[in-house]
Motif scaffolding. Structure first.
Motif, PDB file in Angstrom:
ATOM      1  N   ASP A 323       0.818  -1.213   0.000  1.00  0.00           N
ATOM      2  CA  ASP A 323       0.000   0.000   0.000  1.00  0.00           C
ATOM      3  C   ASP A 323       0.854   1.265   0.000  1.00  0.00           C
ATOM      4  O   ASP A 323       0.389   2.341   0.357  1.00  0.00           O
ATOM      5  CB  ASP A 323      -0.933   0.006   1.207  1.00  0.00           C
ATOM      6  CG  ASP A 323      -0.171  -0.092   2.527  1.00  0.00           C
ATOM      7  OD1 ASP A 323       1.070  -0.227   2.488  1.00  0.00           O
ATOM      8  OD2 ASP A 323      -0.801  -0.032   3.598  1.00  0.00           O
ATOM      9  N   GLY A 324       2.114   1.096  -0.378  1.00  0.00           N
ATOM     10  CA  GLY A 324       3.008   2.254  -0.425  1.00  0.00           C
ATOM     11  C   GLY A 324       3.807   2.485   0.836  1.00  0.00           C
ATOM     12  O   GLY A 324       4.658   3.382   0.888  1.00  0.00           O
ATOM     13  N   SER A 325       3.562   1.685   1.865  1.00  0.00           N
ATOM     14  CA  SER A 325       4.292   1.807   3.128  1.00  0.00           C
ATOM     15  C   SER A 325       4.809   0.441   3.547  1.00  0.00           C
ATOM     16  O   SER A 325       4.008  -0.480   3.742  1.00  0.00           O
ATOM     17  CB  SER A 325       3.361   2.372   4.215  1.00  0.00           C
ATOM     18  OG  SER A 325       4.031   2.459   5.452  1.00  0.00           O
ATOM     19  N   PRO A 326       6.122   0.253   3.650  1.00  0.00           N
ATOM     20  CA  PRO A 326       6.684  -1.067   3.992  1.00  0.00           C
ATOM     21  C   PRO A 326       6.166  -1.583   5.326  1.00  0.00           C
ATOM     22  O   PRO A 326       6.109  -0.844   6.314  1.00  0.00           O
ATOM     23  CB  PRO A 326       8.194  -0.797   4.062  1.00  0.00           C
ATOM     24  CG  PRO A 326       8.410   0.434   3.249  1.00  0.00           C
ATOM     25  CD  PRO A 326       7.173   1.261   3.440  1.00  0.00           C
ATOM     26  N   ALA A 327       5.801  -2.859   5.342  1.00  0.00           N
ATOM     27  CA  ALA A 327       5.241  -3.453   6.562  1.00  0.00           C
ATOM     28  C   ALA A 327       6.258  -3.455   7.691  1.00  0.00           C
ATOM     29  O   ALA A 327       5.900  -3.236   8.858  1.00  0.00           O
ATOM     30  CB  ALA A 327       4.767  -4.877   6.267  1.00  0.00           C
ATOM     31  N   TYR A 328       7.550  -3.686   7.366  1.00  0.00           N
ATOM     32  CA  TYR A 328       8.549  -3.764   8.439  1.00  0.00           C
ATOM     33  C   TYR A 328       8.729  -2.417   9.130  1.00  0.00           C
ATOM     34  O   TYR A 328       9.109  -2.365  10.308  1.00  0.00           O
ATOM     35  CB  TYR A 328       9.884  -4.277   7.887  1.00  0.00           C
ATOM     36  CG  TYR A 328      10.680  -3.289   7.075  1.00  0.00           C
ATOM     37  CD1 TYR A 328      11.631  -2.462   7.675  1.00  0.00           C
ATOM     38  CD2 TYR A 328      10.514  -3.179   5.698  1.00  0.00           C
ATOM     39  CE1 TYR A 328      12.370  -1.553   6.936  1.00  0.00           C
ATOM     40  CE2 TYR A 328      11.252  -2.277   4.953  1.00  0.00           C
ATOM     41  CZ  TYR A 328      12.168  -1.473   5.561  1.00  0.00           C
ATOM     42  OH  TYR A 328      12.895  -0.570   4.827  1.00  0.00           O
ATOM     43  N   GLU A 329       8.455  -1.328   8.433  1.00  0.00           N
ATOM     44  CA  GLU A 329       8.569  -0.003   9.043  1.00  0.00           C
ATOM     45  C   GLU A 329       7.375   0.325   9.936  1.00  0.00           C
ATOM     46  O   GLU A 329       7.466   1.204  10.799  1.00  0.00           O
ATOM     47  CB  GLU A 329       8.711   1.076   7.960  1.00  0.00           C
ATOM     48  CG  GLU A 329      10.060   1.054   7.250  1.00  0.00           C
ATOM     49  CD  GLU A 329      10.223   2.226   6.309  1.00  0.00           C
ATOM     50  OE1 GLU A 329       9.214   2.936   6.055  1.00  0.00           O
ATOM     51  OE2 GLU A 329      11.342   2.447   5.819  1.00  0.00           O
ATOM     52  N   LYS A 330       6.264  -0.382   9.734  1.00  0.00           N
ATOM     53  CA  LYS A 330       5.056  -0.121  10.525  1.00  0.00           C
ATOM     54  C   LYS A 330       4.992  -0.979  11.782  1.00  0.00           C
ATOM     55  O   LYS A 330       4.062  -0.820  12.584  1.00  0.00           O
ATOM     56  CB  LYS A 330       3.812  -0.364   9.666  1.00  0.00           C
ATOM     57  CG  LYS A 330       3.657   0.639   8.538  1.00  0.00           C
ATOM     58  CD  LYS A 330       2.330   0.501   7.819  1.00  0.00           C
ATOM     59  CE  LYS A 330       2.262  -0.746   6.962  1.00  0.00           C
ATOM     60  NZ  LYS A 330       1.021  -0.796   6.151  1.00  0.00           N
TER      61      LYS A 330
END
Length: 413
Positions: A323-330
């Protein structure tokens, strides 16, 4: 008849938990008595029992504890029945044993949060859990993925939730028990990944949520099949059985996001727990790396191989995010997210795979490694190379045998 057996198992569970509680209190009494005796000896100068080992209050405490255990087990059992034995569920005969086993598993999970699953004190409870498992799964269709869920939830998860190995095993050695554990992990991965689920709730609340963790730790530790985890990638690539496992596991992981999209419950859970997505992506990248390495050793590597196409796409999803945002960063634990990034992008295997795809196929993959480390800066200066050039040289150096095979295949390219 199966209900009667399940209720007998519930009684056995309550007795087992009560015995653990009684044993724990007995240890407390021993420690209390020893301390009291020591204090009396210091106070009056000679060894005299200050009081009896058993106190009247002990009976009241144990009675209260056993009542609490009984009530807690009944409440937990009732809650599990309400959750798993409705008209929307499937395999109801087997579920009678599932709800009983969940009561015992909840107790074991509490113990294993502080005690390693291999410690002797855990054996009686684990043995009873295996009995319930055998009775329950014998009532499940043998091609139903739910069998894998039972195995994973009741046994594998006690290791995987903290990344535990067989007790006493380090990276330089293996053991029969460690390989047996890996076989059990693979059994669950295969049962859940290759088979349908008759019970939609079981699929959504266990398979779709728990599969990534199991796949991740299986790939992290499967090198123990070669007796030694360190530098095991190339050895694993020479074992056809495990290369085929990588092919299967990568396909099951690849298909997982599509299954998430078909479940509103799974999407809601993943939004709240981005670690599930990040683990899936990392496990997929690691497994595809191993598959590509295996294909090189089999002399079947090709730039248009499905493994290569999926690897490129998996790295892109990891870096850019679906969705445009890396999962590992969230992820809530940013340090954990950083470690997943290192494994997926900055590890030795990731660097070498990137080199192979770029050099022999002209393919650029997503993700920029950290070449500011001393290893690349200082050593690069000694050889008149930039940090990026030194990192590229290091990536090639680590795949010497593979490069020889590829050079022959690509006519010295």
């Amino acid at each position: 008849m199966h209900i009667l057996f399940a209720l007998l198992c519930l009684c056995a569970v309550m007795v087992m938990i009560a015995l653990y509680v009684g044993f724990a209190y007995f240890l407390y009494m021993i420690i209390r008595f020893a301390l009291a005796k020591r204090q009396a000896k210091v106070a009056i100068g000679y060894d005299e029992e200050p009081e009896s080992f058993w106190r009247p209050v002990d009976y009241k405490r144990l009675r209260s504890a056993f009542i609490i255990v009984t009530v807690a087990c009944i409440v937990a059992y009732s809650g599990q029945r309400m959750k798993w034995l409705s008209n929307d569920n499937a395999n109801l005969k087997a579920k009678e044993f599932w709800v009983v086993g969940q009561v015992l598993n909840g107790f074991r999970l509490t113990l294993s949060s502080v005690i390693h699953p291999d410690v002797y004190i855990m054996w009686p409870a684990t043995g009873l859990q295996r009995l319930i498992y055998r009775l329950g799964t014998s009532l499940l269709p043998q091609n139903d993925g739910e069998i894998g869920v039972w195995q994973n939830s009741w046994f594998n998860y006690h290791y995987c939730r903290k990344g535990r190995r067989n007790l006493g095993v380090n990276t330089g050695e293996s053991s029969y028990k460690m390989r047996q554990i890996l076989d059990e992990w693979w059994f669950s991965l295969e049962m859940m990944g290759a088979n349908p689920f008759a019970d939609r709730q079981m699929e959504e609340e266990h398979y779709l949520r728990d599969y990534p963790t199991l796949a991740f730790w299986y790939k992290m530790y499967d090198g123990f099949y070669t007796k030694k985890l360190v530098a095991s990638d190339a050895r694993m690539a020479d074992i056809p059985e495990h290369v085929e496992r990588y092919r299967k596991l990568s396909s099951w992981l690849w298909d997982l996001p599509a299954k998430w999209r078909s479940s509103a419950k799974a999407q809601e859970f993943n939004t709240a727990h981005p670690k599930v997505v990040a683990l899936t992506q990392t496990a997929l990248i690691e497994t595809l790396q191993a598959l590509i390495l295996g294909e090189i050793h089999e002399r079947k590597f090709g730039c248009n191989n499905e493994s290569v196409e999926r690897y490129v796409a998996a790295r892109k999803d990891f870096i850019e995010g679906v969705d445009g945002s890396p999962a590992y960063e969230k992820m809530r634990d940013h340090e954990q997210g950083r470690r997943l990034w290192v494994i997926a992008i900055d590890s030795f295997g990731a660097r070498s795979t990137k080199y192979v795809l770029n050099h022999y196929c002209g393919i650029e993959v997503a993700g920029k490694e950290d070449n500011s480390k001393r290893r690349y800066v200082d050593v690069g200066k000694l050889h008149n190379r930039t940090p990026d050039e030194e990192a590229n040289h290091y990536s090639k150096l680590g795949y010497q045998d593979e490069v020889e095979i590829l050079e022959e295949q690509f006519n010295g390219r």
